[in-house]
Design a protein around this motif. Sequence first.
Motif, PDB file in Angstrom:
ATOM      1  N   GLU A 286       0.822  -1.208   0.000  1.00  0.00           N
ATOM      2  CA  GLU A 286       0.000   0.000   0.000  1.00  0.00           C
ATOM      3  C   GLU A 286       0.857   1.260   0.000  1.00  0.00           C
TER       4      GLU A 286
ATOM      5  N   PRO B 197       4.544   3.022   2.392  1.00  0.00           N
ATOM      6  CA  PRO B 197       5.506   2.739   3.462  1.00  0.00           C
ATOM      7  C   PRO B 197       4.877   3.027   4.817  1.00  0.00           C
TER       8      PRO B 197
ATOM      9  N   ASN C 225       5.487  -0.292  -3.374  1.00  0.00           N
ATOM     10  CA  ASN C 225       4.204   0.144  -2.836  1.00  0.00           C
ATOM     11  C   ASN C 225       3.444   0.978  -3.863  1.00  0.00           C
TER      12      ASN C 225
HETATM   13  N1  URA Z   1       2.871  -1.810   4.461  1.00  0.00           N
HETATM   14  C1  URA Z   1       2.943  -1.609   3.127  1.00  0.00           C
HETATM   15  O1  URA Z   1       1.977  -1.669   2.415  1.00  0.00           O
HETATM   16  N2  URA Z   1       4.117  -1.356   2.611  1.00  0.00           N
HETATM   17  C2  URA Z   1       5.205  -1.287   3.315  1.00  0.00           C
HETATM   18  O2  URA Z   1       6.266  -1.020   2.728  1.00  0.00           O
HETATM   19  C3  URA Z   1       5.156  -1.496   4.701  1.00  0.00           C
HETATM   20  C4  URA Z   1       3.943  -1.763   5.245  1.00  0.00           C
END
Ligand code: URA
Length: 520
Positions: free
Chosen positions: A368, A370, A407
């Motif tokens: 999704e 960071p 992401n």
């Molecule tokens: N959740 C995510 O979707 N991406 C990440 O990099 C870390 C947690």
Amino acid sequence: MRVATLANEIDFDGWRKAARAFRLEGVEPSQARFVVAGGEDQGGLFDAPLTAHPGESRDPVMSSEKHAFQDVGPCEQVTAPSPKELGPGFRRDERKKETAFAVPKAFVDLAQAVILHRSADRFDLLYRLLWRLRDEPDLMKVVTDVDVADAFERAKNVSRASHKMKAFVRFREVQDDQGEAWVAWFEPAHRVLERTAPFFMRRFTTMRWSILTPDGCAFWDGQVLTFGPPATRDMAPTEDEIEEFWKTYYASTFNPARLKTGTMQGEMPKRYWKNLPEAALIPELIAQAAVREDRMVAAPASTPNPRLAQTLSPIVRKGEVAEDYLPTSLEDLNRAVQGCRRCPLWRDATQGVCGVGTTAAPLMIVGEQPGDQEDLAGQPFVGPAGQVLNSALDEVGIDRDQAFVTNAVKHFKHEPRGKRRLHKTPVAGEVTACRWWLDSERRLVKPRLIVALGATAALGVLGRKVAIGKERGHLIALDDGATLMITAHPSYLLRIPDEAGRAAERLRFVEDLARVRDTL
Ligand code: URA
Ligand code: SF4
């Protein structure tokens, strides 16, 4: 040994007159010596100077303007000075009497650059080339020749030094009796001040400025460009009032139409960036270049110098990005993301977090955005969700290093809660804005299979909303020929309160990844 004394370190005319006279006299390269007036190397006691008459301050050959090389199209004609022009005291060796010969224009251009090189033997190198040119008129085309290659290399270094000067000279504001003026101290790698000063004259036409260097100084009073003697660093002001001005200058003169990030990286290696106020702007300028290019085409000459804030404010929207602005490598993309202003998420994040992995990866895993730890580390999936992902990948035998992990959204969206930063789900507009980067990663990596972890990832990949419950586990064909599979997000597993439910969901997740492995 014959010695010619040149007026200064970059006295091209002096060198060419002396070299021409030497060549026509048949002075072998090993017997010709060029020294700079006032320089350390003044020749040996018994070296015969080119000056032939005691008592005459300047040698007639050296000072006779008539004997400057004449440009005759692509060649220069080198003609012998007449005995009369040489003066009564000048004895020519009649056995070695030369007729005129032509010098390619390419050599003259090259010599003008090489003279600026900060090497002591540059005059000798050029004379060796001139010497050989009579019998080898095509010598300049023999790029494998040691002397030719050496000369081209030195010319290249000089050109680079000039470029660096354009990029790194920083003016500081001073006040004098006429008001405001700008002064810069710079130490060019080669003697490029005279060659490069006109660039600053054109750029800062309406300002009064000086560039001080250890080789000499350039002054522009708004009308006339003049050059003066060498300076020392303490002659330039040291205060930093100029920073904002300089940033504005860079932001407004940055020419997006000519942007090549690779070139820029070469010209301004990253290690310099931190020392320069304008460096703070470079990534965002890169990111905005495509949009500004459109504007420049629309309004070519009359763009006013925008103030810094105005330059930074527009949000770059999809569709405004010119097709030919594409990151050419993951490194490029990574740098450019740091300057992205397509949505407001950059403001509160530590950094943009791009995908990690090689362009050879057959599998792309899209999350999704960071989280707190990823935001600090600059790497995707290194926190708790990353651990869930890693263990599931392990379990089905997918090597994370063989996947490209990224992401949908590159900046961490969060809200403060005490000392903690709480994750906030990005809205569709943010995901859509950030698709440009995900698309760029997809174009660079060209994975066969993409796994979208959760609804936000699926939206990023597909460009439409999906219901995970309906589309989970299906293999979906994408426009670029890749296949997509949507599954749950590992953070979702972490949020399930009861252990049994969590275990069940994890099993489903692992099953989805097993299908991914089989599809690969
Ligand atoms: N959740 C995510 O979707 N991406 C990440 O990099 C870390 C947690
Ligand atoms: Fe740009 Fe994406 Fe960051 Fe928004 S989240 S600023 S679109 S990189």
